[in-house]
Design a protein around this motif. Sequence first.
Motif, PDB file in Angstrom:
ATOM      1  N   PHE A 101       7.886  -1.164  -0.974  1.00  0.00           N
ATOM      2  CA  PHE A 101       8.016  -2.621  -0.896  1.00  0.00           C
ATOM      3  C   PHE A 101       7.671  -3.113   0.509  1.00  0.00           C
ATOM      4  CE2 PHE A 101      10.522  -6.357   0.224  1.00  0.00           C
ATOM      5  CZ  PHE A 101      10.096  -7.263  -0.744  1.00  0.00           C
ATOM      6  N   ALA A 102       8.242  -2.453   1.522  1.00  0.00           N
ATOM      7  CA  ALA A 102       8.001  -2.862   2.913  1.00  0.00           C
ATOM      8  C   ALA A 102       6.527  -2.720   3.281  1.00  0.00           C
ATOM      9  CB  ALA A 102       8.873  -2.044   3.858  1.00  0.00           C
ATOM     10  N   LEU A 103       5.912  -1.617   2.891  1.00  0.00           N
ATOM     11  CA  LEU A 103       4.493  -1.414   3.198  1.00  0.00           C
ATOM     12  C   LEU A 103       3.615  -2.431   2.468  1.00  0.00           C
ATOM     13  CD1 LEU A 103       4.367   2.475   3.145  1.00  0.00           C
ATOM     14  CD2 LEU A 103       4.119   1.003   5.142  1.00  0.00           C
ATOM     15  N   THR A 104       3.987  -2.773   1.249  1.00  0.00           N
ATOM     16  CA  THR A 104       3.233  -3.776   0.493  1.00  0.00           C
ATOM     17  C   THR A 104       3.329  -5.135   1.179  1.00  0.00           C
ATOM     18  OG1 THR A 104       3.638  -2.558  -1.553  1.00  0.00           O
ATOM     19  CG2 THR A 104       2.951  -4.854  -1.767  1.00  0.00           C
ATOM     20  N   LEU A 105       4.492  -5.451   1.681  1.00  0.00           N
ATOM     21  CA  LEU A 105       4.693  -6.700   2.421  1.00  0.00           C
ATOM     22  C   LEU A 105       3.794  -6.728   3.664  1.00  0.00           C
ATOM     23  CD1 LEU A 105       6.454  -9.286   2.499  1.00  0.00           C
ATOM     24  CD2 LEU A 105       8.081  -7.997   3.873  1.00  0.00           C
ATOM     25  N   VAL A 106       3.742  -5.619   4.378  1.00  0.00           N
ATOM     26  CA  VAL A 106       2.893  -5.530   5.573  1.00  0.00           C
ATOM     27  C   VAL A 106       1.416  -5.684   5.188  1.00  0.00           C
ATOM     28  CG1 VAL A 106       2.080  -3.948   7.379  1.00  0.00           C
ATOM     29  CG2 VAL A 106       4.528  -4.176   6.934  1.00  0.00           C
ATOM     30  N   ILE A 107       0.999  -5.030   4.116  1.00  0.00           N
ATOM     31  CA  ILE A 107      -0.399  -5.130   3.677  1.00  0.00           C
ATOM     32  C   ILE A 107      -0.744  -6.563   3.293  1.00  0.00           C
ATOM     33  CG2 ILE A 107      -1.942  -4.522   1.766  1.00  0.00           C
ATOM     34  CD1 ILE A 107      -1.008  -1.667   2.074  1.00  0.00           C
ATOM     35  N   ALA A 108       0.159  -7.250   2.590  1.00  0.00           N
ATOM     36  CA  ALA A 108      -0.089  -8.646   2.229  1.00  0.00           C
ATOM     37  C   ALA A 108      -0.265  -9.492   3.493  1.00  0.00           C
ATOM     38  CB  ALA A 108       1.065  -9.185   1.379  1.00  0.00           C
ATOM     39  N   ALA A 109       0.593  -9.282   4.471  1.00  0.00           N
ATOM     40  CA  ALA A 109       0.494 -10.044   5.726  1.00  0.00           C
ATOM     41  C   ALA A 109      -0.817  -9.744   6.455  1.00  0.00           C
ATOM     42  CB  ALA A 109       1.692  -9.727   6.618  1.00  0.00           C
ATOM     43  N   ILE A 110      -1.224  -8.478   6.463  1.00  0.00           N
ATOM     44  CA  ILE A 110      -2.480  -8.103   7.123  1.00  0.00           C
ATOM     45  C   ILE A 110      -3.667  -8.750   6.416  1.00  0.00           C
ATOM     46  CG2 ILE A 110      -4.071  -6.166   7.548  1.00  0.00           C
ATOM     47  CD1 ILE A 110      -1.521  -4.465   8.129  1.00  0.00           C
ATOM     48  N   PHE A 111      -3.677  -8.718   5.086  1.00  0.00           N
ATOM     49  CA  PHE A 111      -4.775  -9.340   4.339  1.00  0.00           C
ATOM     50  C   PHE A 111      -4.844 -10.838   4.632  1.00  0.00           C
ATOM     51  CE2 PHE A 111      -5.515  -6.260   0.514  1.00  0.00           C
ATOM     52  CZ  PHE A 111      -6.028  -5.329   1.383  1.00  0.00           C
ATOM     53  N   ILE A 112      -3.697 -11.493   4.666  1.00  0.00           N
ATOM     54  CA  ILE A 112      -3.673 -12.938   4.932  1.00  0.00           C
ATOM     55  C   ILE A 112      -4.198 -13.215   6.341  1.00  0.00           C
ATOM     56  CG2 ILE A 112      -2.140 -14.922   5.295  1.00  0.00           C
ATOM     57  CD1 ILE A 112      -0.448 -13.775   2.917  1.00  0.00           C
ATOM     58  N   ALA A 113      -3.703 -12.473   7.328  1.00  0.00           N
ATOM     59  CA  ALA A 113      -4.154 -12.677   8.702  1.00  0.00           C
ATOM     60  C   ALA A 113      -5.647 -12.372   8.846  1.00  0.00           C
ATOM     61  CB  ALA A 113      -3.338 -11.796   9.651  1.00  0.00           C
ATOM     62  N   GLN A 114      -6.105 -11.296   8.212  1.00  0.00           N
ATOM     63  CA  GLN A 114      -7.523 -10.949   8.273  1.00  0.00           C
ATOM     64  C   GLN A 114      -8.362 -12.029   7.606  1.00  0.00           C
ATOM     65  OE1 GLN A 114      -8.511  -7.273   6.325  1.00  0.00           O
ATOM     66  NE2 GLN A 114     -10.621  -7.306   7.017  1.00  0.00           N
ATOM     67  N   GLY A 115      -7.911 -12.529   6.466  1.00  0.00           N
ATOM     68  CA  GLY A 115      -8.654 -13.572   5.759  1.00  0.00           C
ATOM     69  C   GLY A 115      -8.794 -14.832   6.587  1.00  0.00           C
ATOM     70  N   VAL A 116      -7.694 -15.261   7.199  1.00  0.00           N
ATOM     71  CA  VAL A 116      -7.731 -16.468   8.033  1.00  0.00           C
ATOM     72  C   VAL A 116      -8.673 -16.261   9.217  1.00  0.00           C
ATOM     73  CG1 VAL A 116      -6.354 -17.917   9.592  1.00  0.00           C
ATOM     74  CG2 VAL A 116      -5.460 -17.325   7.322  1.00  0.00           C
ATOM     75  N   SER A 117      -8.570 -15.096   9.881  1.00  0.00           N
ATOM     76  CA  SER A 117      -9.422 -14.864  11.054  1.00  0.00           C
ATOM     77  C   SER A 117     -10.893 -14.770  10.653  1.00  0.00           C
ATOM     78  CB  SER A 117      -8.973 -13.625  11.823  1.00  0.00           C
ATOM     79  OG  SER A 117      -9.188 -12.453  11.078  1.00  0.00           O
ATOM     80  N   GLN A 118     -11.201 -14.166   9.506  1.00  0.00           N
ATOM     81  CA  GLN A 118     -12.595 -14.094   9.059  1.00  0.00           C
ATOM     82  C   GLN A 118     -13.137 -15.474   8.688  1.00  0.00           C
ATOM     83  OE1 GLN A 118     -12.127 -10.824   6.137  1.00  0.00           O
ATOM     84  NE2 GLN A 118     -13.921  -9.927   7.155  1.00  0.00           N
ATOM     85  N   LEU A 119     -12.309 -16.297   8.067  1.00  0.00           N
ATOM     86  CA  LEU A 119     -12.754 -17.657   7.739  1.00  0.00           C
ATOM     87  C   LEU A 119     -13.017 -18.458   9.009  1.00  0.00           C
ATOM     88  CD1 LEU A 119     -10.478 -18.478   4.681  1.00  0.00           C
ATOM     89  CD2 LEU A 119     -12.981 -18.330   4.689  1.00  0.00           C
ATOM     90  N   LEU A 120     -12.140 -18.342   9.991  1.00  0.00           N
ATOM     91  CA  LEU A 120     -12.347 -19.045  11.255  1.00  0.00           C
ATOM     92  C   LEU A 120     -13.626 -18.559  11.935  1.00  0.00           C
ATOM     93  CD1 LEU A 120      -8.686 -19.147  12.621  1.00  0.00           C
ATOM     94  CD2 LEU A 120     -10.020 -21.050  11.660  1.00  0.00           C
ATOM     95  N   LEU A 121     -13.846 -17.243  11.916  1.00  0.00           N
ATOM     96  CA  LEU A 121     -15.062 -16.684  12.499  1.00  0.00           C
ATOM     97  C   LEU A 121     -16.298 -17.186  11.759  1.00  0.00           C
ATOM     98  CD1 LEU A 121     -16.579 -14.754  14.401  1.00  0.00           C
ATOM     99  CD2 LEU A 121     -16.190 -12.947  12.693  1.00  0.00           C
ATOM    100  N   ALA A 122     -16.226 -17.216  10.439  1.00  0.00           N
ATOM    101  CA  ALA A 122     -17.371 -17.656   9.637  1.00  0.00           C
ATOM    102  C   ALA A 122     -17.783 -19.074  10.003  1.00  0.00           C
ATOM    103  CB  ALA A 122     -17.039 -17.572   8.149  1.00  0.00           C
ATOM    104  N   PHE A 123     -16.804 -19.961  10.148  1.00  0.00           N
ATOM    105  CA  PHE A 123     -17.145 -21.343  10.475  1.00  0.00           C
ATOM    106  C   PHE A 123     -17.567 -21.497  11.933  1.00  0.00           C
ATOM    107  CE2 PHE A 123     -14.583 -21.919   6.601  1.00  0.00           C
ATOM    108  CZ  PHE A 123     -15.586 -22.498   5.830  1.00  0.00           C
ATOM    109  N   LYS A 124     -17.153 -20.561  12.758  1.00  0.00           N
ATOM    110  CA  LYS A 124     -17.585 -20.578  14.166  1.00  0.00           C
ATOM    111  C   LYS A 124     -19.046 -20.147  14.292  1.00  0.00           C
ATOM    112  CE  LYS A 124     -16.126 -19.079  18.714  1.00  0.00           C
ATOM    113  NZ  LYS A 124     -15.096 -18.415  19.489  1.00  0.00           N
ATOM    114  N   ILE A 125     -19.477 -19.202  13.440  1.00  0.00           N
ATOM    115  CA  ILE A 125     -20.865 -18.709  13.497  1.00  0.00           C
ATOM    116  C   ILE A 125     -21.747 -19.339  12.422  1.00  0.00           C
ATOM    117  CG2 ILE A 125     -20.131 -16.521  14.515  1.00  0.00           C
ATOM    118  CD1 ILE A 125     -20.648 -15.229  11.732  1.00  0.00           C
TER     119      ILE A 125
END
Length: 188
Positions: A101-125
């Motif tokens: 459960f704890a690892l799944t929670l961490v993975i969900a948070a990582i995916f969300i953070a990665q998604g937001v950062s990739q979207l921000l990067l995409a609009f920057k480039i």
Amino acid sequence: MSQAAPNMDDIKAKVQDNWIWFLILGIVLVLGGMVLIAAPLASSVAVTLLIAAVFFVGGLVQIYHAFKTQGWSGFLWNLITGIIAVIGGIVIYVNPLAGTFALTLVIAAIFIAQGVSQLLLAFKIKPHDGWVWVAIAGAVSLVAGILIWIDLPGSAVWALGLIAGISVLMNGWSYIAIALAARASKKA
């Protein structure tokens, strides 16, 4: 005396000569990935237990290292980190479902953070070629993270195993692709 790094022709020849072993490895990994995907709970628990073992052993080594380098300024930090890793490994091993459960929670948070950062990067480039693919990858990561998060605790049953299975499966397909390309170029 240092050896020179192999050049691309040497690597290509080695792969061409051993293409069948790349193919066999790829097939084994594809089959293994399919097993992991087919049994996501067992795979999730297995991944969790493996992580518990890594934490436990790594923590023991870190504690040993702390005492071997006792005069070093990082002694207390190494000791505390090692103790936490050992305790974490034991806790996860004793209750792998809670660890999953704890690892799944961490993975969900990582995916969300990665998604937001990739979207921000995409609009920057954005004016550059390929920005759309970065945005798509970001959106997929963000949606996957949100879906895993929303489904908690249910996603703990399948998320780690599914992710591990997809990773192993894709690695297998990459080895199969390398093998078939090497075989074709060897014949040419």
